[in-house]
Scaffold this motif. Sequence first.
Motif, PDB file in Angstrom:
ATOM      1  N   ALA A   1      -1.251  10.944  70.735  1.00  8.77           N
ATOM      2  CA  ALA A   1      -1.951  10.651  71.858  1.00  8.77           C
ATOM      3  C   ALA A   1      -1.622   9.359  72.386  1.00  8.77           C
ATOM      4  O   ALA A   1      -1.573   8.500  71.493  1.00  8.77           O
ATOM      5  N   SER A   2      -1.790   9.029  73.543  1.00  6.61           N
ATOM      6  CA  SER A   2      -1.631   7.793  74.169  1.00  6.61           C
ATOM      7  C   SER A   2      -2.752   6.801  73.869  1.00  6.61           C
ATOM      8  O   SER A   2      -3.812   7.302  73.754  1.00  6.61           O
ATOM      9  N   MET A   3      -2.600   5.647  73.776  1.00  5.49           N
ATOM     10  CA  MET A   3      -3.854   4.748  73.920  1.00  5.49           C
ATOM     11  C   MET A   3      -4.749   5.113  75.050  1.00  5.49           C
ATOM     12  O   MET A   3      -5.962   4.993  74.819  1.00  5.49           O
ATOM     13  N   GLY A   4      -4.498   5.218  76.118  1.00  2.00           N
ATOM     14  CA  GLY A   4      -5.315   5.544  77.398  1.00  2.00           C
ATOM     15  C   GLY A   4      -5.702   7.302  77.232  1.00  2.00           C
ATOM     16  O   GLY A   4      -6.548   7.398  77.902  1.00  2.00           O
ATOM     17  N   GLY A   5      -4.981   7.949  76.620  1.00  4.05           N
ATOM     18  CA  GLY A   5      -5.463   9.376  76.428  1.00  4.05           C
ATOM     19  C   GLY A   5      -4.855  10.126  77.933  1.00  4.05           C
ATOM     20  O   GLY A   5      -5.191  11.262  77.734  1.00  4.05           O
ATOM     21  N   LEU A   6      -4.056   9.576  78.631  1.00  7.19           N
ATOM     22  CA  LEU A   6      -3.462  10.210  79.740  1.00  7.19           C
ATOM     23  C   LEU A   6      -2.275  11.039  79.408  1.00  7.19           C
ATOM     24  O   LEU A   6      -2.108  12.007  80.237  1.00  7.19           O
ATOM     25  N   ILE A   7      -1.461  10.880  78.208  1.00  3.85           N
ATOM     26  CA  ILE A   7      -0.376  11.642  77.883  1.00  3.85           C
ATOM     27  C   ILE A   7      -0.530  11.973  76.478  1.00  3.85           C
ATOM     28  O   ILE A   7      -1.204  10.992  75.656  1.00  3.85           O
ATOM     29  N   GLY A   8       0.309  12.818  76.144  1.00  2.00           N
ATOM     30  CA  GLY A   8       0.407  13.101  74.545  1.00  2.00           C
ATOM     31  C   GLY A   8       0.673  14.540  74.206  1.00  2.00           C
ATOM     32  O   GLY A   8      -0.173  15.574  74.768  1.00  2.00           O
ATOM     33  N   GLY A   9       1.780  15.144  73.739  1.00  2.00           N
ATOM     34  CA  GLY A   9       2.165  16.488  73.412  1.00  2.00           C
ATOM     35  C   GLY A   9       2.879  16.997  74.453  1.00  2.00           C
ATOM     36  O   GLY A   9       3.518  18.289  74.208  1.00  2.00           O
ATOM     37  N   GLU A  10       3.412  16.353  75.349  1.00  2.00           N
ATOM     38  CA  GLU A  10       4.070  16.997  76.729  1.00  2.00           C
ATOM     39  C   GLU A  10       5.481  17.117  76.029  1.00  2.00           C
ATOM     40  O   GLU A  10       6.162  18.475  76.446  1.00  2.00           O
ATOM     41  N   ALA A  11       6.071  16.429  75.417  1.00  2.00           N
ATOM     42  CA  ALA A  11       7.409  16.386  74.972  1.00  2.00           C
ATOM     43  C   ALA A  11       7.702  17.675  74.217  1.00  2.00           C
ATOM     44  O   ALA A  11       8.606  18.386  74.133  1.00  2.00           O
ATOM     45  N   ALA A  12       6.778  17.891  73.234  1.00  2.00           N
ATOM     46  CA  ALA A  12       6.896  18.975  72.462  1.00  2.00           C
ATOM     47  C   ALA A  12       6.725  20.551  73.078  1.00  2.00           C
ATOM     48  O   ALA A  12       7.352  21.210  72.773  1.00  2.00           O
ATOM     49  N   LEU A  13       5.959  20.498  74.130  1.00  2.00           N
ATOM     50  CA  LEU A  13       5.692  21.492  74.961  1.00  2.00           C
ATOM     51  C   LEU A  13       7.147  21.851  75.605  1.00  2.00           C
ATOM     52  O   LEU A  13       7.609  23.066  75.766  1.00  2.00           O
ATOM     53  N   VAL A  14       7.777  20.743  76.240  1.00  2.00           N
ATOM     54  CA  VAL A  14       8.982  20.993  76.901  1.00  2.00           C
ATOM     55  C   VAL A  14      10.130  21.564  75.765  1.00  2.00           C
ATOM     56  O   VAL A  14      10.768  22.622  76.048  1.00  2.00           O
ATOM     57  N   ASP A  15      10.210  21.066  74.584  1.00  2.00           N
ATOM     58  CA  ASP A  15      11.131  21.337  73.551  1.00  2.00           C
ATOM     59  C   ASP A  15      10.762  22.961  73.037  1.00  2.00           C
ATOM     60  O   ASP A  15      11.628  23.557  73.055  1.00  2.00           O
ATOM     61  N   ARG A  16       9.491  23.203  72.979  1.00  2.91           N
ATOM     62  CA  ARG A  16       9.214  24.689  72.556  1.00  2.91           C
ATOM     63  C   ARG A  16       9.458  25.502  73.777  1.00  2.91           C
ATOM     64  O   ARG A  16      10.303  26.647  73.369  1.00  2.91           O
ATOM     65  N   HIS A  17       9.429  25.166  74.893  1.00  4.66           N
ATOM     66  CA  HIS A  17       9.904  26.142  76.217  1.00  4.66           C
ATOM     67  C   HIS A  17      11.259  26.358  75.994  1.00  4.66           C
ATOM     68  O   HIS A  17      11.851  27.402  76.258  1.00  4.66           O
ATOM     69  N   ARG A  18      12.385  25.207  75.768  1.00  5.82           N
ATOM     70  CA  ARG A  18      13.543  25.468  75.440  1.00  5.82           C
ATOM     71  C   ARG A  18      14.045  26.206  74.451  1.00  5.82           C
ATOM     72  O   ARG A  18      14.686  27.285  74.449  1.00  5.82           O
ATOM     73  N   ARG A  19      13.285  26.047  73.164  1.00  2.29           N
ATOM     74  CA  ARG A  19      13.767  26.628  72.056  1.00  2.29           C
ATOM     75  C   ARG A  19      13.341  28.356  72.053  1.00  2.29           C
ATOM     76  O   ARG A  19      13.775  29.124  71.642  1.00  2.29           O
ATOM     77  N   GLU A  20      12.435  28.467  72.758  1.00 11.74           N
ATOM     78  CA  GLU A  20      11.951  29.887  73.012  1.00 11.74           C
ATOM     79  C   GLU A  20      12.770  30.671  74.397  1.00 11.74           C
ATOM     80  O   GLU A  20      12.492  31.805  74.643  1.00 11.74           O
ATOM     81  N   GLY A  21      14.000  29.823  74.770  1.00 14.38           N
ATOM     82  CA  GLY A  21      14.885  30.428  75.704  1.00 14.38           C
ATOM     83  C   GLY A  21      14.243  30.669  77.129  1.00 14.38           C
ATOM     84  O   GLY A  21      14.871  31.207  77.711  1.00 14.38           O
ATOM     85  N   ASN A  22      13.323  29.867  77.500  1.00 14.99           N
ATOM     86  CA  ASN A  22      12.736  29.941  78.687  1.00 14.99           C
ATOM     87  C   ASN A  22      13.056  28.619  79.604  1.00 14.99           C
ATOM     88  O   ASN A  22      12.609  28.600  80.868  1.00 14.99           O
ATOM     89  N   ALA A  23      14.053  27.748  79.284  1.00 15.14           N
ATOM     90  CA  ALA A  23      14.219  26.339  80.141  1.00 15.14           C
ATOM     91  C   ALA A  23      15.055  27.029  81.309  1.00 15.14           C
ATOM     92  O   ALA A  23      16.275  27.709  81.347  1.00 15.14           O
ATOM     93  N   ILE A  24      14.468  26.902  82.536  1.00 15.13           N
ATOM     94  CA  ILE A  24      15.108  27.355  83.673  1.00 15.13           C
ATOM     95  C   ILE A  24      16.057  25.808  84.034  1.00 15.13           C
ATOM     96  O   ILE A  24      16.885  26.368  84.789  1.00 15.13           O
ATOM     97  N   CYS A  25      15.928  24.951  83.469  1.00 14.30           N
ATOM     98  CA  CYS A  25      16.895  23.539  83.781  1.00 14.30           C
ATOM     99  C   CYS A  25      17.972  23.879  82.844  1.00 14.30           C
ATOM    100  O   CYS A  25      19.182  23.237  83.175  1.00 14.30           O
ATOM    101  N   GLY A  26      18.328  24.623  81.857  1.00 15.57           N
ATOM    102  CA  GLY A  26      19.147  24.987  80.808  1.00 15.57           C
ATOM    103  C   GLY A  26      19.205  23.856  79.791  1.00 15.57           C
ATOM    104  O   GLY A  26      18.203  23.287  79.796  1.00 15.57           O
ATOM    105  N   SER A  27      19.870  24.103  78.899  1.00 16.93           N
ATOM    106  CA  SER A  27      19.618  23.287  77.371  1.00 16.93           C
ATOM    107  C   SER A  27      19.759  21.871  77.618  1.00 16.93           C
ATOM    108  O   SER A  27      18.960  21.123  76.974  1.00 16.93           O
ATOM    109  N   LEU A  28      20.872  21.425  78.319  1.00 11.77           N
ATOM    110  CA  LEU A  28      21.213  19.992  78.307  1.00 11.77           C
ATOM    111  C   LEU A  28      19.892  19.350  79.020  1.00 11.77           C
ATOM    112  O   LEU A  28      19.522  18.278  78.361  1.00 11.77           O
TER     113      LEU A  28
END
Length: 292
Positions: A63-90
């Motif tokens: 979590a960030s110091m201000g609590g505004l962000i935290g965990g978003e990168a892991a969500l995007v990475d999981r979305h890709r690894r599950e084969g759901n990335a509409i942007c493509g792997s790169l």
Amino acid sequence: MDFKNGAELLSLCETKGLPISEIMKEREIHLAETTTAEMDRKMNRVLEIMTQAAKEPIRHPRASMGGLIGGEAALVDRHRREGNAICGSLLSRAIAYSMAVLEVNSSMGLIVAAPTAGSSGVVPGVLLALKEEYDLEDAALLPALYNASAVGYLAMRNATVAGAVGGCQAEVGVASAMAASAAVELMGGTPAQCLDAASAALMNLLGLVCDPVGGLVEYPCQNRNAIGVAGAITAAELALSGIKQLIPFDEMLAAMYQVGRRLAPELRETARGGCAVTPAGCAAAARCHGYS
């Protein structure tokens, strides 16, 4: 090997028969009065820090110091690894890594300002994603980092990289230009194509305001790093395809600076305009600063 603008840089590349990375490397070696081995050692350390910042929050979200962000990168990475990335792997990898670096920055971790802390995810996001997609060695990224440094140097010398002076176009915009140019050299493009890509990246984020919620470099900064990598990859694709830019890099940089200086103070990192003053933004700011 010194150069003051993009035109001089391209002239040196043509005269010496060298890529942008080598011109920049030789310049730094001369100015620092050091050796090639020592300069590469320092750049390897930069790459190590970038890699750690891009990977650690995906493995262990924070979590960030201000609590505004935290965990978003892991969500995007999981979305890709599950084969759901509409942007493509790169692009999906690049987005995840760029967002991860902002999580490290906003939680007092170690990052590389490239060119600033608020835009620090763009360059590593693009380069690390390319490394994995094309199975490159770490050593292949060093010239790309020198290339990105040249673009960043020109922006600092001839314009600004500060959101308080030129808006987010000067932070994420310049980071996107650095990453675009670096990607072109990494993928075999010419010096002219590198600066065409940098010009396109700047153009596509021209006028972007700096409006951090609560005055914190968290939101919308993290999202804009993701957009920065998308713009950089797009600009690199255009340049590598042979598309030339009508407006040279030097002129686009000057235009960015002029636009930035004309932005209202409320839109230059003061948290008094844009996203920062929306009802939701004000409510989030109150929470992160402990107000009711």
